[in-house]
Design an enzyme around this catalytic site. Sequence first.
Site, PDB file in Angstrom:
ATOM      1  N   SER A 253       0.878  -1.098   0.105  1.00  0.00           N
ATOM      2  CA  SER A 253       0.033  -0.196  -0.136  1.00  0.00           C
ATOM      3  C   SER A 253       0.849   1.358  -0.179  1.00  0.00           C
ATOM      4  O   SER A 253       2.134   1.154   0.569  1.00  0.00           O
ATOM      5  CB  SER A 253      -0.882  -0.009   1.173  1.00  0.00           C
ATOM      6  OG  SER A 253      -1.923   0.843   1.264  1.00  0.00           O
ATOM      7  N   PRO A 325      -8.408  -0.396  -5.790  1.00  0.00           N
ATOM      8  CA  PRO A 325      -7.927   0.866  -4.924  1.00  0.00           C
ATOM      9  C   PRO A 325      -8.723   0.971  -3.900  1.00  0.00           C
ATOM     10  O   PRO A 325      -9.994   1.108  -3.984  1.00  0.00           O
ATOM     11  CB  PRO A 325      -7.725   1.885  -6.050  1.00  0.00           C
ATOM     12  CG  PRO A 325      -8.958   1.449  -7.005  1.00  0.00           C
ATOM     13  CD  PRO A 325      -8.823   0.045  -6.954  1.00  0.00           C
ATOM     14  N   ARG A 327      -6.956   3.614  -0.822  1.00  0.00           N
ATOM     15  CA  ARG A 327      -6.583   4.845  -0.440  1.00  0.00           C
ATOM     16  C   ARG A 327      -6.749   5.735  -1.574  1.00  0.00           C
ATOM     17  O   ARG A 327      -7.318   6.988  -1.246  1.00  0.00           O
ATOM     18  CB  ARG A 327      -5.069   4.628  -0.162  1.00  0.00           C
ATOM     19  CG  ARG A 327      -4.401   5.881   0.444  1.00  0.00           C
ATOM     20  CD  ARG A 327      -3.088   5.708   0.474  1.00  0.00           C
ATOM     21  NE  ARG A 327      -2.441   4.286   1.109  1.00  0.00           N
ATOM     22  CZ  ARG A 327      -2.152   4.090   2.496  1.00  0.00           C
ATOM     23  NH1 ARG A 327      -2.364   5.238   3.204  1.00  0.00           N
ATOM     24  NH2 ARG A 327      -1.725   3.367   2.752  1.00  0.00           N
ATOM     25  N   ARG A 364      -2.150   6.452  12.246  1.00  0.00           N
ATOM     26  CA  ARG A 364      -1.171   6.300  11.203  1.00  0.00           C
ATOM     27  C   ARG A 364       0.123   6.840  11.553  1.00  0.00           C
ATOM     28  O   ARG A 364       1.370   6.266  11.319  1.00  0.00           O
ATOM     29  CB  ARG A 364      -1.547   6.641   9.794  1.00  0.00           C
ATOM     30  CG  ARG A 364      -2.754   5.702   9.266  1.00  0.00           C
ATOM     31  CD  ARG A 364      -3.106   6.220   7.892  1.00  0.00           C
ATOM     32  NE  ARG A 364      -2.123   5.726   7.017  1.00  0.00           N
ATOM     33  CZ  ARG A 364      -1.140   5.965   6.403  1.00  0.00           C
ATOM     34  NH1 ARG A 364      -1.217   7.433   6.571  1.00  0.00           N
ATOM     35  NH2 ARG A 364      -0.411   5.431   5.952  1.00  0.00           N
ATOM     36  N   TYR A 368       3.092   3.893  11.757  1.00  0.00           N
ATOM     37  CA  TYR A 368       3.912   3.823  10.194  1.00  0.00           C
ATOM     38  C   TYR A 368       4.792   5.000  10.265  1.00  0.00           C
ATOM     39  O   TYR A 368       5.634   5.127   9.539  1.00  0.00           O
ATOM     40  CB  TYR A 368       3.123   3.774   9.027  1.00  0.00           C
ATOM     41  CG  TYR A 368       1.961   2.806   9.197  1.00  0.00           C
ATOM     42  CD1 TYR A 368       1.791   1.308   9.162  1.00  0.00           C
ATOM     43  CD2 TYR A 368       0.620   3.506   9.172  1.00  0.00           C
ATOM     44  CE1 TYR A 368       0.820   0.751   9.459  1.00  0.00           C
ATOM     45  CE2 TYR A 368      -0.369   2.713   9.019  1.00  0.00           C
ATOM     46  CZ  TYR A 368      -0.320   1.302   9.163  1.00  0.00           C
ATOM     47  OH  TYR A 368      -1.571   0.390   9.162  1.00  0.00           O
ATOM     48  N   CYS A 395      -2.962   9.725  26.736  1.00  0.00           N
ATOM     49  CA  CYS A 395      -2.110   9.832  27.925  1.00  0.00           C
ATOM     50  C   CYS A 395      -0.636   9.261  27.632  1.00  0.00           C
ATOM     51  O   CYS A 395      -0.172   8.366  28.285  1.00  0.00           O
ATOM     52  CB  CYS A 395      -2.691   9.089  29.181  1.00  0.00           C
ATOM     53  SG  CYS A 395      -3.163   7.520  28.884  1.00  0.00           S
TER      54      CYS A 395
HETATM   55  N1  LLP Z   1      -6.554  -5.155  -1.726  1.00  0.00           N
HETATM   56  C1  LLP Z   1      -6.344  -5.936  -0.872  1.00  0.00           C
HETATM   57  C2  LLP Z   1      -6.181  -7.436  -0.778  1.00  0.00           C
HETATM   58  C3  LLP Z   1      -5.660  -5.287   0.334  1.00  0.00           C
HETATM   59  O1  LLP Z   1      -4.934  -6.070   1.254  1.00  0.00           O
HETATM   60  C4  LLP Z   1      -5.703  -3.895   0.223  1.00  0.00           C
HETATM   61  C5  LLP Z   1      -5.101  -2.964   1.396  1.00  0.00           C
HETATM   62  C6  LLP Z   1      -6.200  -2.966  -0.796  1.00  0.00           C
HETATM   63  C7  LLP Z   1      -6.747  -3.823  -1.596  1.00  0.00           C
HETATM   64  C8  LLP Z   1      -6.240  -1.735  -0.727  1.00  0.00           C
HETATM   65  O2  LLP Z   1      -5.138  -1.031  -0.689  1.00  0.00           O
HETATM   66  P1  LLP Z   1      -4.909   0.445  -0.751  1.00  0.00           P
HETATM   67  O3  LLP Z   1      -5.335   0.918  -2.488  1.00  0.00           O
HETATM   68  O4  LLP Z   1      -5.694   1.303   0.099  1.00  0.00           O
HETATM   69  O5  LLP Z   1      -3.695   0.711  -0.547  1.00  0.00           O
HETATM   70  N2  LLP Z   1      -3.565   0.547   7.222  1.00  0.00           N
HETATM   71  C9  LLP Z   1      -2.308   0.899   6.320  1.00  0.00           C
HETATM   72  C10 LLP Z   1      -2.857   0.366   4.915  1.00  0.00           C
HETATM   73  C11 LLP Z   1      -3.214  -1.042   5.081  1.00  0.00           C
HETATM   74  C12 LLP Z   1      -3.580  -1.749   3.450  1.00  0.00           C
HETATM   75  C13 LLP Z   1      -3.934  -2.991   3.849  1.00  0.00           C
HETATM   76  N3  LLP Z   1      -4.516  -3.792   2.386  1.00  0.00           N
HETATM   77  C14 LLP Z   1      -2.163   2.359   6.095  1.00  0.00           C
HETATM   78  O6  LLP Z   1      -2.974   3.123   6.826  1.00  0.00           O
HETATM   79  O7  LLP Z   1      -1.453   2.869   5.351  1.00  0.00           O
END
Ligand code: LLP
Length: 466
Positions: A253, A325, A327, A364, A368, A395
């Site tokens: 991601s 997609p 994000r 986040r 990260y 806290c």
């Molecule tokens: N498809 C699958 C199988 C996934 O595991 C994910 C994200 C997506 C699609 C969508 O990915 P995107 O386009 O959003 O990058 N919590 C982390 C991101 C974790 C992504 C998990 N899987 C963050 O806040 O950066």
Amino acid sequence: MSQLRRSGPSTAGRVAAGVPPSGDPASSRDPASSAAPIAPHLLPLTAAVGADGRLLVGGVDICRLADEQGTPLFVYDEEHLRARCREAVAAFGPGVAYGAKAFLCKSMARLAREEGMLLDVATGEELSIALAAGASPSSLVLHGNNKSAEELDTACSLGVHRVVVDSSDELDRLVGALAARRTGPGGSAPAPQQALVRVTPGVEAHTHEFVTTGREDSKFGFSLASGAADAAVEAIAAVDGLELVGAHAHIGSQIFRLDAFVQEIALLVPFVKRHGLSELCIGGGLGVAYLNGEAAPSIREWASVVHAACASAGLAQQVRVTAEPGRAIVATAGITCYRVGTIKHLPGIRTYVAVDGGMSDNPRPVLYGSGYEAFLPRAASSPRPLPARVVGKHCESGDVLVESARLPADLAVGDVLATPVTGAYGFSMASNYNRLRRPAVVFVGDGKARVVVRRERVDDLLRLED
Ligand code: LLP
């Protein structure tokens, strides 16, 4: 009123295969632009600044909205969400799914469906929310690296669009789910459940380690290099009631470098050809700009690189190429509004600006090391000469929202402070740490605001207790 918007169809300006990955972890800030106002491309599509300097999104005055609804508050530009969904469908076709984990509530599921996207759900709970929103099972793709028998039973009995097979143990449970379905009260044999096999292609995506998923050392999927993925195809083919239609991979991601997807495709296409599959889903992962000075490829640019890579790898034209997609659909559509409660100047050290949310509404930065910008919606195009660290009210010292923020010099207690590009993985990863109530979510558009998720109340926090 001046429109803040840059031209172009998507969340960012130019193709950025060589742009340094950012957001995760906090990337370096361009010192020359650090006191500059918030960059327009980090704000939602309909963002505009009134003659009085105040920010409007969807024709709604953001400071007034924060006064009315309280803070913290997640605000989404509905037109922006719709534009990104439409861009994804135009770029990848009707098989493209919204990665719902980035931000899911009924209104978002409905919006993505109205704009023609399928929904990628990763758990039974996400599936339930999509169904509650009125999404048909045939619009859902079920993911997850450890789907329970119950989740698989539900998915197969509903007949979801695709189940993504992630492991051999899961395949065993899937056999059970399909058998239960056949012997169910329905009588005649149901249509086969269509499936994708999740392949781990062994690609190093240049992003944060926790969100890298495509390399060999991964909990996800069947390894391509070891032959496990080929063996899985045979095992799936032997299951009665299951029809393997394609391969799926997701390499990570917040990926800025499109060459990672080119590599992924070069590895997957021979696999797809070898097994005569009719679908290739390249997953999600497209990055977005979080900081002034950053740029990310648009969805359209991403798709054109993907399609060119498929063609040059010799993928037959009739193979359906799809993506998921998350994000890139929602991140820039959302801003989070907070109220400034405390300003602490430590001479020679730094200025701390404490707001009424924190790691519970945006984990986040803590998870990260993600970098964000901050600005004041009452002075949306003002310079930001004041370096400050924006922190929450939890806290612990690690409760940081913006490590290296810049803010206007006249910042005062009581101001509404906003962090842009917080539409993805904020609400969806929010917690009740310190028993804070999760914020409300508001969609804005056409001069109106509607609350799509109300703010939690203390009785919500207590309702599970005896
Ligand atoms: N498809 C699958 C199988 C996934 O595991 C994910 C994200 C997506 C699609 C969508 O990915 P995107 O386009 O959003 O990058 N919590 C982390 C991101 C974790 C992504 C998990 N899987 C963050 O806040 O950066």
